[in-house]
Every structure is written in structure tokens, then in C-alpha cells.
Design a protein around this motif. Structure first.
Motif, mmCIF file in Angstrom:
data_model
loop_
_atom_site.group_PDB
_atom_site.id
_atom_site.type_symbol
_atom_site.label_atom_id
_atom_site.label_comp_id
_atom_site.label_asym_id
_atom_site.label_seq_id
_atom_site.Cartn_x
_atom_site.Cartn_y
_atom_site.Cartn_z
ATOM 1 N N ILE A 36 -17.691 -53.586 -21.045
ATOM 2 C CA ILE A 36 -18.972 -54.210 -20.730
ATOM 3 C C ILE A 36 -20.091 -53.176 -20.859
ATOM 4 O O ILE A 36 -20.083 -52.143 -20.181
ATOM 5 N N LEU A 37 -21.024 -53.456 -21.767
ATOM 6 C CA LEU A 37 -22.125 -52.522 -22.022
ATOM 7 C C LEU A 37 -23.412 -53.048 -21.400
ATOM 8 O O LEU A 37 -23.725 -54.227 -21.515
ATOM 9 N N ASP A 38 -24.131 -52.162 -20.757
ATOM 10 C CA ASP A 38 -25.455 -52.526 -20.239
ATOM 11 C C ASP A 38 -26.377 -52.737 -21.438
ATOM 12 O O ASP A 38 -26.552 -51.838 -22.264
ATOM 13 N N GLN A 39 -26.960 -53.930 -21.520
ATOM 14 C CA GLN A 39 -27.737 -54.274 -22.717
ATOM 15 C C GLN A 39 -28.970 -53.381 -22.864
ATOM 16 O O GLN A 39 -29.392 -53.083 -23.978
ATOM 17 N N ALA A 40 -29.545 -52.958 -21.760
ATOM 18 C CA ALA A 40 -30.780 -52.175 -21.846
ATOM 19 C C ALA A 40 -30.528 -50.736 -22.275
ATOM 20 O O ALA A 40 -31.307 -50.155 -23.029
ATOM 21 N N THR A 41 -29.432 -50.142 -21.811
ATOM 22 C CA THR A 41 -29.219 -48.711 -22.063
ATOM 23 C C THR A 41 -28.062 -48.430 -23.016
ATOM 24 O O THR A 41 -27.921 -47.311 -23.501
ATOM 25 N N GLY A 42 -27.219 -49.426 -23.254
ATOM 26 C CA GLY A 42 -26.044 -49.205 -24.086
ATOM 27 C C GLY A 42 -24.921 -48.474 -23.372
ATOM 28 O O GLY A 42 -23.893 -48.174 -23.960
ATOM 29 N N ASP B 139 -31.458 -57.746 -14.080
ATOM 30 C CA ASP B 139 -31.634 -58.213 -15.458
ATOM 31 C C ASP B 139 -30.541 -57.654 -16.353
ATOM 32 O O ASP B 139 -30.668 -57.665 -17.581
ATOM 33 N N GLY B 140 -29.476 -57.125 -15.755
ATOM 34 C CA GLY B 140 -28.447 -56.471 -16.566
ATOM 35 C C GLY B 140 -27.117 -57.198 -16.482
ATOM 36 O O GLY B 140 -27.066 -58.424 -16.539
ATOM 37 N N GLU B 141 -26.058 -56.429 -16.335
ATOM 38 C CA GLU B 141 -24.703 -56.989 -16.297
ATOM 39 C C GLU B 141 -24.408 -57.394 -14.856
ATOM 40 O O GLU B 141 -24.108 -56.549 -14.015
ATOM 41 N N SER B 300 -28.464 -64.157 -14.086
ATOM 42 C CA SER B 300 -28.301 -64.656 -15.461
ATOM 43 C C SER B 300 -26.843 -64.899 -15.844
ATOM 44 O O SER B 300 -26.555 -65.767 -16.656
ATOM 45 N N GLN B 301 -25.890 -64.152 -15.246
ATOM 46 C CA GLN B 301 -24.500 -64.261 -15.703
ATOM 47 C C GLN B 301 -23.542 -64.801 -14.636
ATOM 48 O O GLN B 301 -22.327 -64.801 -14.865
#
Lengths: 138, 322
Positions: A36-42, B139-141, B300-301
Motif C-alpha cells: 500500500i503506497l501513500d498516494q501523496a508521497t509514494g 486524505d491518504g490511505e 474516502s476508503q
């Protein structure tokens, strides 16, 4: 139940053990493993065994292995490898079982409570639309 | 991990005094503390170990029941009399983590452990809980995060035993340099709105000594249920715990708690109100479970957690009222 053909089985115990390992890893592949990757930071948010899930002892079912040595490996041992094939087939088998149970296909791995609920809801919605005559046959 | 001095103490009073000093941190089973030290979240100069303080791991099943905070989860799980009177606590303790961890982890440590949010647990994310300005999960995972009270920091409280102890209306006796005090468990936890940097009201040097649980009313049935993705070593997606007493076909008293849904274990007074004084029925169970998840603000998830929480609570209520 796992049925495999790896040509000539040279050592029955280790070959069976190899399939056991492949199936356990295949269950993780089907149900748990997820980078699982954090979309904002990768950045990977689950870079540890606590949160990157793999099957543990309680997640392992009874495993019944059968070898059907039909194919004659094209080499002088008459054998081929059995490591990966048992993993690959397992994820498909688990996905088929889920599909049979809920009446809907899940086309991404891992299959989680969340994705099962979403697929089930989608199937129920399509069914309702079909019955009310609103939509075509899916 | 940083280097530190390990200081074992032989009384809780010594532990309180020593751990109140700057640069010191308290260790009991060490399960959560060592995780945090390995991740670089804690860099104590001195680790004050109360692991071997004698006399504080006793389980006394009187009225009220008194459980020493150093009792391990494994012992709580395996104590026959405790399981008979407080099955939800025994199940919560016995279903946590792994056998190895349950042999080390103490009840006090389980209550005081810090959240498992994956942003909090990585030193590189300077999140609100660590003094930063942002909650990365909002807003993340956030599939495993909170569905209630999500607006400041949306971590979930990790303690399974807290969920059960809230249903049993337990009290915590503590010792501290300033002296002992008793904290009702409902007032023990601190939400992020009040202070995002901590999860409970323990002052520096304050140590949970004993968990006191009142004798349940006759005919009380309690159930703890949780849903996990896997059977071995997994954190729950949602937990539900109920303690209900029925007399003459009518529910006299009901405690309803949801776990893993909010920064504090969440008691649902709305569901309790619906259950109390009513006659058990499938319709009633559905209405109470609806009320318990009403007002959820999923991220969101994790909208599915709302539904799963409702289902787990319905299962717990059905079992308690069967």
C-alpha cells in the motif's frame, strides 16, 4: 485439493512440501498481500509484517496434494519445477470460490472484506435492475 | 534503536517516581514500547521496567473483581472464573495479537498502548499525533482508520480489552508521584479534539495499578465480537462488545461499545437507550445497531466499516439475547 503434474516426482515428501508452501503463499496472494503506497508521497505505508499481511498458521487450511505425472519433462531427469505453479493456481481457485459464494466476480487481488462487499452489492444492484426491467442482461 | 539505561524497579511507587523524571519511560511487557523505539518514535534515556514488580499481576475474582495491571493477556484469557463472569474481556484478551505477544503483553499496557496508524508509526510522517500539523490519513490511505470523530486525527484506538472493559464499566486505580487515584474507564481516554498527542489521562509517572470491575447484575450476558481479515496476528477491522441483563423477558440494562471505529473506544448510548426496557426481537437488534452507527463520518476508503460495525454489533446482540 491440489493436483499437479511436474513430470517424474523424484522425492515425494519434498515435492508435496513444495506444493504446501506454494498454496500457503497463494492464499496470501489471493487474500492478504498488498503493497500500500501513500498516494501523496509514494511512500509504502505498510513496510512491516504487522501491516503487510501474509497467511499465518491459523489461516492455513488442510491441504491435499495429488501428483499426476503425465508430462515427461524435456530433460534427462524427466522432471520439471513445482515451486511457482502451485502458487499461481491457488489465487485463481480462491477467487473462483468467492465468486461461487457471492455470485459476482472480483478481478483484483487481494480479495478483502471490502472488495467482497463491493462486488456483492454490484451483483445485487444489477439483479434488481434486471428484475425491474430497467437494465439489459449483464 | 537508541541506547538507553534499563532500570528495573521492585515497586510501583518507585516506578512512578523514576518514570516521572525527564527522559524516562515506563515499560511493563514492552510490546508496544519496543515497537515504538524500533521505529524511532521514542528515544528514552532511561527505560523504567515494572515487569517484575511483585504482586501486581494477581487476578482476584471478588466483588468487585480486581485485576492487577501486570496480568498478561494470556492469563486473563486462561482464567476460568474470569471467563465465566467476564467472557467478553477474556475473548478480547485471548483474541489479540499472537500467543507469544499475549504471554508478554499486560492488561495495563494494552490499555495504555498507542495507536497503530501507519502514518503515526513511521517517523518520516510528521503527523498531528507527533506534533505536526497534518493528519496524513484523512486524505491518504485510510481503509483501516476511524469512521467516527475523524476531523482532527482519524486513528483508531488499538486496545481490544478497553472495548470490553468499557462495556463492564471498569475503573482504573493508578499510582503516581502525587498519590493514588481512581479513574472510571469512560473518563480515562482522551480524544484528539482535546489533545491529539495522547490517548489517555495518565500524568507523567502515573501507572495503572489495578483494573476494578463491578460484579455484573444477575442474568447479565456479555459478548465480544471482532472482524479481522485473517485469523492469525491481525488487527480487527471492527469490534463490538455488549453487556446486557434481561429479567422477565425485558432488557433491564444494556452497555453497547464499538471498537476500532474511533480514536476512543466508542460507547453508544443511543443503542443502549433503544435496548433498555424493550423486549428482545430481531427488529429491536436491527434498530439498536442502526442507531450505533448513525452519524458515522467514514473517510474516502472505509465506508464499508460502517456496515461491518453494524453487522458485528448485530451478531453480538443476537448472541447475548439468544
Amino acid at each position: 485439493v491440489a493436483v499437479h503434474d511436474c513430470g517424474l516426482v523424484v522425492n515425494a515428501l519434498t515435492a508435496e512440501s513444495q506444493v504446501h508452501g506454494g498454496i500457503i503463499q497463494g492464499i496470501s496472494y489471493a487474500l492478504y498481500e498488498n503493497r500500500i503506497l501513500d498516494q501523496a508521497t509514494g511512500r509504502m505505508v505498510n513496510p512491516n509484517v504487522e501491516q503487510y499481511k501474509i497467511a499465518g498458521s491459523l489461516d492455513v487450511p488442510e491441504i491435499d496434494v495429488t501428483f499426476l505425472p503425465v508430462w515427461d519433462g524435456v530433460n534427462n531427469t524427466h522432471s520439471v519445477g513445482i515451486g511457482e505453479p502451485s502458487t499461481v493456481a491457488t489465487a485463481g481457485a480462491v477467487a473462483n470460490a468467492v465468486s461461487h459464494a457471492i455470485g459476482a466476480r472480483i478481478t483484483s487481488l487481494p480479495i478483502t472484506p471490502e472488495s467482497v462487499l463491493a462486488a456483492y452489492d454490484g451483483a445485487q444492484r444489477r439483479k434488481a435492475e434486471g428484475e425491474s426491467g430497467g437494465g439489459g442482461v449483464a | 534503536m537508541n541506547t538507553f539505561t534499563l532500570l528495573p524497579v521492585l515497586s510501583l511507587a518507585d516506578g512512578a517516581r523514576e518514570s516521572a523524571r525527564p527522559g524516562s519511560i515506563l515499560k511493563a511487557g514492552g510490546v508496544d514500547l519496543l515497537d515504538r523505539m524500533k521505529e524511532g518514535l521514542e528515544k528514552p534515556e532511561r527505560v523504567i521496567s515494572i515487569a517484575h514488580v511483585p504482586g501486581h499481576d494477581a487476578i482476584e475474582m471478588g466483588s468487585p473483581a480486581r485485576i492487577g495491571a501486570l496480568a498478561t493477556l494470556a492469563r486473563i484469557d486462561g482464567h476460568a472464573e474470569l471467563r465465566r463472569l467476564f467472557p467478553a474481556l477474556a475473548d478480547a484478551a485471548g483474541g489479540a495479537a499472537t500467543p507469544q505477544i499475549r504471554n508478554m503483553a499486560t492488561l495495563g499496557g494494552n490499555l495504555a498502548q498507542r495507536p497503530r496508524c501507519w502514518y503515526f508509526r513511521q517517523a518520516d510522517f510528521d503527523c498531528k499525533k507527533k506534533g505536526g500539523s497534518q493528519c496524513f490519513a484523512q486524505d491518504g490511505e485510510n481503509r483501516f482508520h476511524a469512521i467516527f470523530d475523524t476531523d482532527v486525527c482519524c486513528c483508531i484506538h488499538p486496545s481490544a480489552t478497553a472495548t470490553a472493559l468499557l462495556a463492564y464499566d471498569a475503573k482504573l486505580e493508578t499510582v503516581a508521584p502525587k498519590g493514588p487515584r481512581t479513574i472510571p474507564i469512560e473518563e480515562f481516554f482522551v480524544g484528539p479534539k482535546e489533545d491529539p498527542h495522547r490517548e489517555n489521562r495518565l500524568a507523567p509517572g502515573e501507572i495503572i495499578a489495578t483494573i476494578v470491575i463491578p460484579q455484573p447484575a444477575a442474568g447479565t450476558r456479555s459478548v465480544y465480537k471482532k472482524l479481522k481479515e485473517k485469523e492469525s496476528f491481525d488487527w480487527p477491522i471492527v469490534e463490538a462488545c455488549v453487556a446486557i441483563s434481561v429479567a422477565g423477558g425485558t432488557i433491564r440494562d444494556a452497555r453497547v461499545v464499538l471498537g476500532s471505529v474511533s480514536p476512543k473506544p466508542r460507547r453508544s448510548r443511543e443503542a443502549e437507550k433503544i435496548l433498555t426496557g424493550a423486549r428482545p426481537s430481531p427488529e429491536l437488534i436491527g434498530r439498536a445497531a442502526d442507531a450505533a452507527v448513525h452519524g458515522a463520518t467514514p473517510l474516502s476508503q472505509n465506508a464499508h466499516k460502517v456496515r461491518l460495525a453494524k453487522v458485528m454489533l448485530e451478531r453480538a446482540l443476537r448472541e447475548a439475547l439468544a
